[in-house]
Write a protein that holds these residues in place. Sequence first.
Motif, PDB file in Angstrom:
ATOM      1  N   ASN A 209       0.806  -1.055  -0.056  1.00 50.35           N
ATOM      2  CA  ASN A 209       0.132  -0.190   0.006  1.00 50.35           C
ATOM      3  C   ASN A 209       0.979   0.841  -0.146  1.00 50.35           C
ATOM      4  O   ASN A 209       2.159   1.503  -0.129  1.00 50.35           O
ATOM      5  N   HIS A 210       0.004   2.513  -0.187  1.00 50.31           N
ATOM      6  CA  HIS A 210       1.093   3.678  -0.667  1.00 50.31           C
ATOM      7  C   HIS A 210       1.833   3.846   1.101  1.00 50.31           C
ATOM      8  O   HIS A 210       1.222   4.236   2.164  1.00 50.31           O
ATOM      9  N   GLY A 211       3.714   4.257   0.497  1.00 55.63           N
ATOM     10  CA  GLY A 211       4.897   4.297   1.409  1.00 55.63           C
ATOM     11  C   GLY A 211       5.357   3.095   1.428  1.00 55.63           C
ATOM     12  O   GLY A 211       5.577   3.178   2.731  1.00 55.63           O
ATOM     13  N   GLU A 212       4.562   2.117   1.633  1.00 52.07           N
ATOM     14  CA  GLU A 212       5.331   0.428   2.064  1.00 52.07           C
ATOM     15  C   GLU A 212       6.896   0.844   1.088  1.00 52.07           C
ATOM     16  O   GLU A 212       6.503   0.447  -0.154  1.00 52.07           O
ATOM     17  N   VAL A 213       7.622  -0.114   1.430  1.00 54.35           N
ATOM     18  CA  VAL A 213       8.328  -0.514   0.817  1.00 54.35           C
ATOM     19  C   VAL A 213       8.747  -1.754   0.857  1.00 54.35           C
ATOM     20  O   VAL A 213       8.562  -2.810   2.066  1.00 54.35           O
ATOM     21  N   LEU A 214       8.868  -2.727  -0.128  1.00 57.80           N
ATOM     22  CA  LEU A 214       9.444  -3.986  -0.019  1.00 57.80           C
ATOM     23  C   LEU A 214      11.345  -3.867  -0.552  1.00 57.80           C
ATOM     24  O   LEU A 214      11.301  -3.786  -1.773  1.00 57.80           O
TER      25      LEU A 214
END
Length: 290
Positions: A209-214
């Motif tokens: 989702n918005h703003g998440e980092v993988l």
Amino acid sequence: MALNLQDIPRVKKLDKKTFIEHYFKPQKPVVIEQQIEDWPAYKKWNLEYMKAVAGHITVPLYDDRPVDYKDGFNEPHAKMKMSDYIDLLKREPTRYRIFLWNALKEIPELQKDFTFPDFGIRLMKDIPMLFFGGQDSYTFMHYDIDLANIFHFHFEGTKQIILFDQKQNDYLYKVPHSLITREDIDFTNPDFEKWPLLAKAEGYKTELNHGEVLYMPEGYWHYMRYITPGFSMSLRAIARNPINFSRAVYNLLIMRNFDNAMRRLQGQQWIDWKNNQAIIRTHKRNGISV
């Protein structure tokens, strides 16, 4: 029956020491939920903002059509003004995606909206890449040509992710002399009668989702589907494992050029042979008669 997928672990934030010890050294993926909330991009980056700053630029577009021998390596299927493309994304589902677009080179002001995170590995600062997609558009299951360590930052909307590490290669119906699996495999609902070895593959899944980092470790296979229109930015670091680094050099200097040469020489016959070999080789490695 479904793929054998476990949820990618999630953390709120990561410091350098924890990232190196728990994710980088063991080469395990992780989603970081609140790492970039202090970036200007966290509040500013959405489709309307990208339309405002990049609407005048003509962008390359890709869809999910099968590989054609006439297409060059990563050759776009269409081009469109960014403003028209974003209008399309917001108006209706579309298969068109932007892939590996170095927008920050064309729009330097975007570089003020983020900082390179310090996770203890050196990121390549000259090639931040952006990726855009419409609802239900997706990438084929593939891994990157340089087998890099990748941080994938998502903005606006939701994106579905499925990952496999390189240890699963024997089960994924990898197409030889390429970086993809068979393109007719639906990784959201695979046909196990047609692709029986997929049942043995062990992978990971999540939604960004918005703003998440993988964080995707070196050489990880990845399939990405846009549940809603949105876009992402990838930052990368070169492969540290000597085997992966040597494979990256081979892919860049030999494999890519060999495949392009064979497309020119044999045309669609080369593509068909590779697709057939994906089945033959996968079944042979697993003791299945072909």
